[in-house]
Design an enzyme around this catalytic site. Structure first.
Site, PDB file in Angstrom:
ATOM      1  N   GLU A 125     -39.625  65.349  56.384  1.00 46.34           N
ATOM      2  CA  GLU A 125     -40.191  66.305  57.348  1.00 46.34           C
ATOM      3  C   GLU A 125     -39.067  66.761  58.260  1.00 46.34           C
ATOM      4  O   GLU A 125     -38.252  65.943  58.704  1.00 46.34           O
ATOM      5  CB  GLU A 125     -41.314  65.653  58.157  1.00 46.34           C
ATOM      6  CG  GLU A 125     -41.935  66.533  59.223  1.00 46.34           C
ATOM      7  CD  GLU A 125     -42.523  67.810  58.657  1.00 46.34           C
ATOM      8  OE1 GLU A 125     -42.032  68.892  59.070  1.00 46.34           O
ATOM      9  OE2 GLU A 125     -43.436  67.747  57.814  1.00 46.34           O
ATOM     10  N   ASP A 170     -33.729  68.600  55.715  1.00 46.53           N
ATOM     11  CA  ASP A 170     -34.116  69.533  54.668  1.00 46.53           C
ATOM     12  C   ASP A 170     -34.273  68.830  53.330  1.00 46.53           C
ATOM     13  O   ASP A 170     -33.417  68.038  52.914  1.00 46.53           O
ATOM     14  CB  ASP A 170     -33.073  70.640  54.565  1.00 46.53           C
ATOM     15  CG  ASP A 170     -33.431  71.674  53.504  1.00 46.53           C
ATOM     16  OD1 ASP A 170     -34.628  71.964  53.363  1.00 46.53           O
ATOM     17  OD2 ASP A 170     -32.520  72.179  52.833  1.00 46.53           O
ATOM     18  N   ASP A 213     -46.503  75.395  54.547  1.00 48.55           N
ATOM     19  CA  ASP A 213     -46.724  76.647  55.270  1.00 48.55           C
ATOM     20  C   ASP A 213     -46.961  77.773  54.263  1.00 48.55           C
ATOM     21  O   ASP A 213     -46.117  78.034  53.410  1.00 48.55           O
ATOM     22  CB  ASP A 213     -45.500  76.959  56.130  1.00 48.55           C
ATOM     23  CG  ASP A 213     -45.778  78.032  57.176  1.00 48.55           C
ATOM     24  OD1 ASP A 213     -46.581  78.937  56.902  1.00 48.55           O
ATOM     25  OD2 ASP A 213     -45.181  77.954  58.277  1.00 48.55           O
ATOM     26  N   THR A 238     -56.376  65.762  54.669  1.00 46.05           N
ATOM     27  CA  THR A 238     -55.363  65.923  55.701  1.00 46.05           C
ATOM     28  C   THR A 238     -55.909  66.733  56.868  1.00 46.05           C
ATOM     29  O   THR A 238     -56.945  67.402  56.765  1.00 46.05           O
ATOM     30  CB  THR A 238     -54.121  66.641  55.148  1.00 46.05           C
ATOM     31  OG1 THR A 238     -54.459  68.009  54.876  1.00 46.05           O
ATOM     32  CG2 THR A 238     -53.629  65.972  53.867  1.00 46.05           C
ATOM     33  N   GLU A 270     -56.087  70.330  55.920  1.00 43.91           N
ATOM     34  CA  GLU A 270     -57.231  70.626  55.058  1.00 43.91           C
ATOM     35  C   GLU A 270     -58.515  70.711  55.867  1.00 43.91           C
ATOM     36  O   GLU A 270     -59.323  71.632  55.678  1.00 43.91           O
ATOM     37  CB  GLU A 270     -57.353  69.549  53.987  1.00 43.91           C
ATOM     38  CG  GLU A 270     -58.507  69.782  53.028  1.00 43.91           C
ATOM     39  CD  GLU A 270     -58.545  68.763  51.915  1.00 43.91           C
ATOM     40  OE1 GLU A 270     -59.412  68.880  51.041  1.00 43.91           O
ATOM     41  OE2 GLU A 270     -57.681  67.854  51.914  1.00 43.91           O
TER      42      GLU A 270
END
Length: 218
Positions: A75, A102, A125, A197, A200
């Site tokens: 993350e 990354d 995203d 999640t 979600e």
């Protein structure tokens, strides 16, 4: 090729402490020499990579429920990294390592080829505006890179609550010869392995559908 745009968001004192105190213990630098994963975890076990774990709730949950597997979470947003570190420290499962950086750099430099049993990318995203589609994580070059790090028979599990992005994901994966769709027709029902999640649940409140894609490394 980048997999993120940095949006820092609110940073709590507890999250800042976690980055200072827990990341040196549980963190992996995104750049550096190729890792020995058996030495990193101190055992031989199935390995799961989650890219973009957000707040970390889902990763912490499945790591606690599946102690026989090892998990690496990536993350870029530091508040989420801090939150996951605190969750892991509280549960103390011992099978989680965290990368703050990354995913492309980590995949290219640190992960051995064919070293993963599963890769999860849940609710990345969607970049819904057409002019921003080039920023979407799931692109042919990135998917080809993911394939090199999965063992034969390993699984790539994607999920999104944006139908347009689901169609884009499906098209990209169907075009990659290293993967085979496990669904009878395009998408699979939510596997029990994937927790609900926050993204979600928020999407469902807005009336969004959810699409899961499960592809096998051939």
């Amino acid at each position: 090729m980048r997999t993120f745009v940095r949006r820092e968001g609110h940073f709590t004192p507890a999250q800042k402490r976690a980055l200072a105190e827990l990341l040196p213990q549980l963190g992996i630098d995104p750049a550096g020499p190729v890792l020995d994963l058996d030495a990193l975890f101190g055992r031989v076990a199935p390995r799961v990579l989650e890219i973009g774990f957000g707040s970390g709730d889902a990763l912490a949950q499945i790591a606690a429920e599946q102690p026989e597997q090892d998990f690496i979470g990536i993350e870029v947003h530091r508040p989420g990294v801090g939150r996951l570190l605190n969750l892991v420290a509280a549960q103390n499962p011992g099978n989680v390592r965290v990368v703050c950086g990354d995913a492309v750099t980590f995949l290219e430099q640190r992960l051995p080829a064919a070293s993963l049993d599963r890769i999860n990318i849940w609710f990345p995203d969607p970049w819904p505006k057409k002019r921003h589609h080039k920023r979407r994580m799931i692109q042919p070059e990135f998917v080809a890179l993911l394939a090199t790090r999965l063992r034969a028979g390993g699984l790539l599990h994607l999920a999104t609550d944006w139908q347009d992005y689901a169609g884009h994901m499906l098209k990209v994966l169907n075009s990659e010869p290293a993967f085979r769709n496990t669904a009878e027709k395009d998408y699979v029902p939510r596997p029990g392995q994937r927790p609900l999640t926050r993204f979600e649940q928020r999407g469902r409140r807005k009336g969004h559908g959810v699409w899961d894609l499960l592809f096998e490394r051939v």
